[in-house]
Every structure is written in structure tokens, then in C-alpha cells.
Design a protein around this motif. Structure first.
Motif, PDB file in Angstrom:
ATOM      1  N   GLN A 228     -82.666 -81.544  -0.549  1.00  0.00           N
ATOM      2  CA  GLN A 228     -82.652 -79.786  -0.718  1.00  0.00           C
ATOM      3  C   GLN A 228     -83.598 -79.437   0.321  1.00  0.00           C
ATOM      4  O   GLN A 228     -83.204 -78.612   1.006  1.00  0.00           O
ATOM      5  N   LYS A 296     -70.577 -71.697  -3.709  1.00  0.00           N
ATOM      6  CA  LYS A 296     -70.414 -72.656  -4.746  1.00  0.00           C
ATOM      7  C   LYS A 296     -69.931 -74.015  -4.343  1.00  0.00           C
ATOM      8  O   LYS A 296     -70.501 -75.214  -4.771  1.00  0.00           O
ATOM      9  N   HIS A 299     -73.187 -75.448  -3.014  1.00  0.00           N
ATOM     10  CA  HIS A 299     -74.237 -76.000  -3.953  1.00  0.00           C
ATOM     11  C   HIS A 299     -73.443 -77.121  -4.839  1.00  0.00           C
ATOM     12  O   HIS A 299     -74.221 -78.307  -5.248  1.00  0.00           O
ATOM     13  N   SER A 300     -72.122 -77.467  -4.939  1.00  0.00           N
ATOM     14  CA  SER A 300     -71.766 -78.488  -5.489  1.00  0.00           C
ATOM     15  C   SER A 300     -72.056 -80.110  -4.522  1.00  0.00           C
ATOM     16  O   SER A 300     -72.300 -80.872  -4.936  1.00  0.00           O
ATOM     17  N   TYR A 301     -72.191 -79.714  -3.085  1.00  0.00           N
ATOM     18  CA  TYR A 301     -72.320 -80.859  -2.385  1.00  0.00           C
ATOM     19  C   TYR A 301     -73.943 -81.234  -2.598  1.00  0.00           C
ATOM     20  O   TYR A 301     -74.436 -82.315  -2.440  1.00  0.00           O
ATOM     21  N   LEU A 302     -74.886 -80.310  -2.819  1.00  0.00           N
ATOM     22  CA  LEU A 302     -76.040 -80.505  -3.165  1.00  0.00           C
ATOM     23  C   LEU A 302     -76.426 -81.114  -4.318  1.00  0.00           C
ATOM     24  O   LEU A 302     -77.123 -82.141  -4.340  1.00  0.00           O
ATOM     25  N   GLN A 303     -75.519 -80.894  -5.304  1.00  0.00           N
ATOM     26  CA  GLN A 303     -75.506 -81.529  -6.799  1.00  0.00           C
ATOM     27  C   GLN A 303     -75.046 -82.948  -6.328  1.00  0.00           C
ATOM     28  O   GLN A 303     -75.957 -83.608  -7.311  1.00  0.00           O
ATOM     29  N   LEU A 304     -74.335 -82.972  -5.796  1.00  0.00           N
ATOM     30  CA  LEU A 304     -73.883 -84.376  -5.511  1.00  0.00           C
ATOM     31  C   LEU A 304     -75.116 -85.719  -5.012  1.00  0.00           C
ATOM     32  O   LEU A 304     -75.063 -86.711  -5.429  1.00  0.00           O
ATOM     33  N   GLY A 305     -75.811 -85.006  -4.095  1.00  0.00           N
ATOM     34  CA  GLY A 305     -76.858 -85.720  -3.346  1.00  0.00           C
ATOM     35  C   GLY A 305     -75.900 -86.769  -2.294  1.00  0.00           C
ATOM     36  O   GLY A 305     -74.674 -86.686  -2.098  1.00  0.00           O
ATOM     37  N   ARG A 309     -72.026 -87.610  -2.274  1.00  0.00           N
ATOM     38  CA  ARG A 309     -71.134 -86.995  -0.874  1.00  0.00           C
ATOM     39  C   ARG A 309     -70.572 -88.013  -0.398  1.00  0.00           C
ATOM     40  O   ARG A 309     -69.303 -87.886   0.212  1.00  0.00           O
TER      41      ARG A 309
END
Length: 373
Positions: A228, A296, A299-305, A309
Motif C-alpha cells: 500500500q 472499489k 481497493h480489492s486489488y490492494l486487499q489481495l496483495g 493478484r
């Protein structure tokens, strides 16, 4: 790295290698367009058909030509070898279809590399393909005219954004003096250049080529380990290079403003929003996304790491390493110009090259051109 500016003042799945798509259609001259970018080698072979063109064959492969360019200023031996191998496949396709009308161009990586002339000579020797390195303005112009069919009749101010591998082109166009039903065709007429506008025509207010694309921006922050934090730094750094772009200070108008985004980043974000496990151009090209929907997905990409990804089928194995740098550019642009909508274009430099060739030869008319069949 200063953005390049004008004196005085880059349709198909992009997540992976495109399969060959060969169609048997009516007789007629074939045209080819090949875009050799910083990250990918992409080619279309098409036949004009009325006011459109039909794609007969296509090829796309990530060759990572610009790998290591940021550090060395040169194209590496391995990246040049990968690229020549892909171009040999293109040569065979051109021979198979007996294509005589073609334009083959290289963009930012070859504009910047100190050894690009030697590389182009190697390409000519190994493949026989006649490449040319085009300038940033022509790259931007070709991307703009390919997006013309997506321009709304209600659009008075237009920004076209092309997020490439090595650079990002932004073009700001005033359509206020153009009749609403003529606005799409007015964009097509920019094929003649960004110079003095005709009365009642589209007027290019400003354009810029930022020397940061998905590959070059990623390389700038490759040493930052925290996911992040790296994303935030990429976004900040890209915005810093927009300061000389006139509309950056002015902001976007309240009404009649449209942003069209063309790139693998934009189409990947759109496909993720739609939940497509298998890419479908007909669902992506022309889609409108809101800023909230884009945020959205990012943000989902960042949550995946990074590991998540890499495994996510919506992103694809070939794009996972580049998607966050592209997302940083996209999110920055949507924040700087606070419109709440983006038009997604699965079209770009190749389509612009085809269009320009066909209009030049009189086999396609700009007043009737609707796009890719």
C-alpha cells in the motif's frame, strides 16, 4: 524527467497473449498495424468493410522490451531477443495473409533507449519488418481518433487518457463549438494533427506525454516492499508530473465533461468490475464506470496483495505485476479531475493506425467510420 509537450505550448484482451483469430471474409486489400510498446507487442490485420473494418487476424504478447531501461538507459539483450522472437511470429502472419499495406511503429521504449537505432536495424535484419519510431504527439493523436465512436453527443469537454507501458498520454479537447451530432466525427478529423482547428471543429486545448507508464512507474518504486505504501508513492509521483498540464490547474468543468480511458489497466479494471473470468471485449468496450466502482476494484486489488493478484483470474498472470502502477495512474486522474464517470475503450494505437491508413487510401470515409466490426 520532464513531460513532453507540443512545441509552443498508445480492440482486444490485454491481460494475456491474444490467440490468433483468423476469419475468412470477402476479397479486398488487407491492412496491418503493429504497436511495439514498452511492455507489449500487438498487431492487428484488418480489411475495410463499408464504414468499418473487420479484424482478420491478431497477435499480442508481453515482451517487456523496456525491462531495465529506467536503470541503464538501454534495451537489454534479453528483452530485444524476446521482442525479435515475437516479431518473427508477426512476420509469418503478414506473409500468410499476403499483407502489403502496413504501418509498424515503436513508441516510448524506443524513443528513450540509447541503442534503439541498433535494435531497429536488428529487427530489419532478422525479420525484414520496416519499423519507425513515432513521436509522442502522433501516438496521442492516433489513440484519440480510435476513441471517436465513444464520444457522447452531450460532451463539450473531452479528455482522452492512454496509459501505456512507458508513457501516459493525456489530450484535452474543447468540443463546445461543434454541433452535438458532429462531435464524434470532429474527433476523427484530428487525424490531420493537433494544429490550428477548423471553424466549428474540435480544438485541442493542451496535451502532454508523461514519461511514466505501467512498467516505468513500477520500476521507479521497485525497492519499496510495502504494497500500500508503494501504491501511494506511485500515485503521488505521477501527480507531480501533471503540474505543467494546463487543465491540471483549471480543473474539470461542471457539466459536459467526459473522460475516455484506453489501456490494459482500464480494460482490466472494467473486467474485474463486471466479474468476468474470461475477457469479453463486447462487454468492456464502451462501458461507463463510476469513480466509486473504480475505487472499489482498486481497493480489492490492494486487499489481495501481490500473491492474491497473481492468482486472480480477473487480472491474469501477464498483468498482475503491472496492474497496481496502472491503477495508481488511473485513480490519480479520477481524483484530480473529479468527474464521477469514465468511459472504457478497448481500442487504441493499433486501431488508430488502421483507421489512418484506410482513410488515406480512400477505402474508408471518416464521416461514416463507426469502429471495429
Amino acid at each position: 524527467m520532464a513531460p513532453k509537450r507540443p512545441a509552443g505550448a498508445d480492440a482486444f484482451p490485454r491481460n494475456a497473449v491474444e490467440p490468433s483469430v483468423t476469419r475468412h471474409s470477402e476479397e479486398g486489400a488487407l491492412y496491418a498495424a503493429l504497436d511495439l510498446g514498452t511492455n507489449s507487442c500487438r498487431m492487428l490485420i484488418a480489411r475495410p468493410r463499408g464504414s468499418q473494418f473487420t479484424v482478420v487476424d491478431s497477435f499480442s504478447k508481453p515482451v517487456q522490451l523496456g525491462q531495465g531501461l529506467e536503470a541503464s538507459g538501454r534495451l537489454s539483450r534479453s528483452s530485444m531477443a524476446r521482442t525479435v522472437h515475437a516479431l518473427q511470429v508477426c512476420r509469418r502472419k503478414l506473409d500468410q495473409h499476403q499483407v502489403r499495406n502496413m504501418r509498424l511503429v515503436a513508441t516510448e521504449a524506443c524513443r528513450r533507449a540509447r541503442n534503439s537505432r541498433d535494435f531497429l536495424r536488428t529487427i530489419r535484419r532478422e525479420t525484414g519488418l520496416p519499423f519507425e519510431v513515432i513521436g509522442a504527439e502522433e501516438e496521442a493523436r492516433l489513440a484519440v481518433i480510435s476513441c471517436a465512436p465513444l464520444v457522447s453527443q452531450s460532451t463539450e469537454t473531452l479528455m482522452v487518457v492512454d496509459i501505456g507501458g512507458g508513457s501516459t498520454e493525456l489530450v484535452w479537447i474543447d468540443l463546445e463549438d461543434v454541433e452535438p451530432k458532429e462531435r464524434s466525427r470532429a474527433i476523427m478529423r484530428l487525424s490531420d494533427g493537433f494544429g490550428s482547428p477548423q471553424p466549428g471543429g474540435a480544438r485541442v486545448v493542451d496535451w502532454i506525454s508523461v514519461p511514466l507508464g505501467v512498467a516505468t512507474l513500477r520500476d521507479q518504486f521497485a525497492d519499496v516492499e510495502e504494497d500500500q505504501g508503494r501504491f501511494a508513492l506511485m500515485s503521488w509521483y505521477f501527480e507531480e508530473l501533471l503540474s505543467d498540464f494546463a487543465p491540471y490547474a483549471d480543473g474539470s468543468p461542471d457539466e459536459g465533461f467526459q473522460i475516455i480511458g484506453t489501456s490494459g489497466t482500464v480494460t482490466t479494471v472494467a473486467a474485474s468490475h463486471l466479474g468476468l473470468r474470461r475477457y469479453d471485449r463486447t462487454k468492456v468496450d464502451g462501458l461507463e464506470m463510476t469513480s466509486d466502482q473504480i475505487d472499489k476494484v482498486i481497493h480489492s486489488y490492494l486487499q489481495l496483495g501481490p500473491d492474491g493478484r497473481r492468482r486472480d483470474p480477473r487480472i491474469g498472470r501477464e498483468r498482475h505485476a503491472l496492474i497496481m502502477s496502472g491503477a495508481a495512474i488511473l485513480q490519480t486522474l479520477m481524483r484530480v479531475w473529479p468527474t464521477n464517470r469514465l468511459s472504457v475503450a478497448d481500442r487504441g494505437l493499433r486501431e488508430g493506425l488502421l483507421y489512418a491508413q484506410m482513410v488515406r487510401d480512400g477505402v474508408l470515409t471518416p464521416d461514416g467510420m463507426n469502429g471495429v466490426a
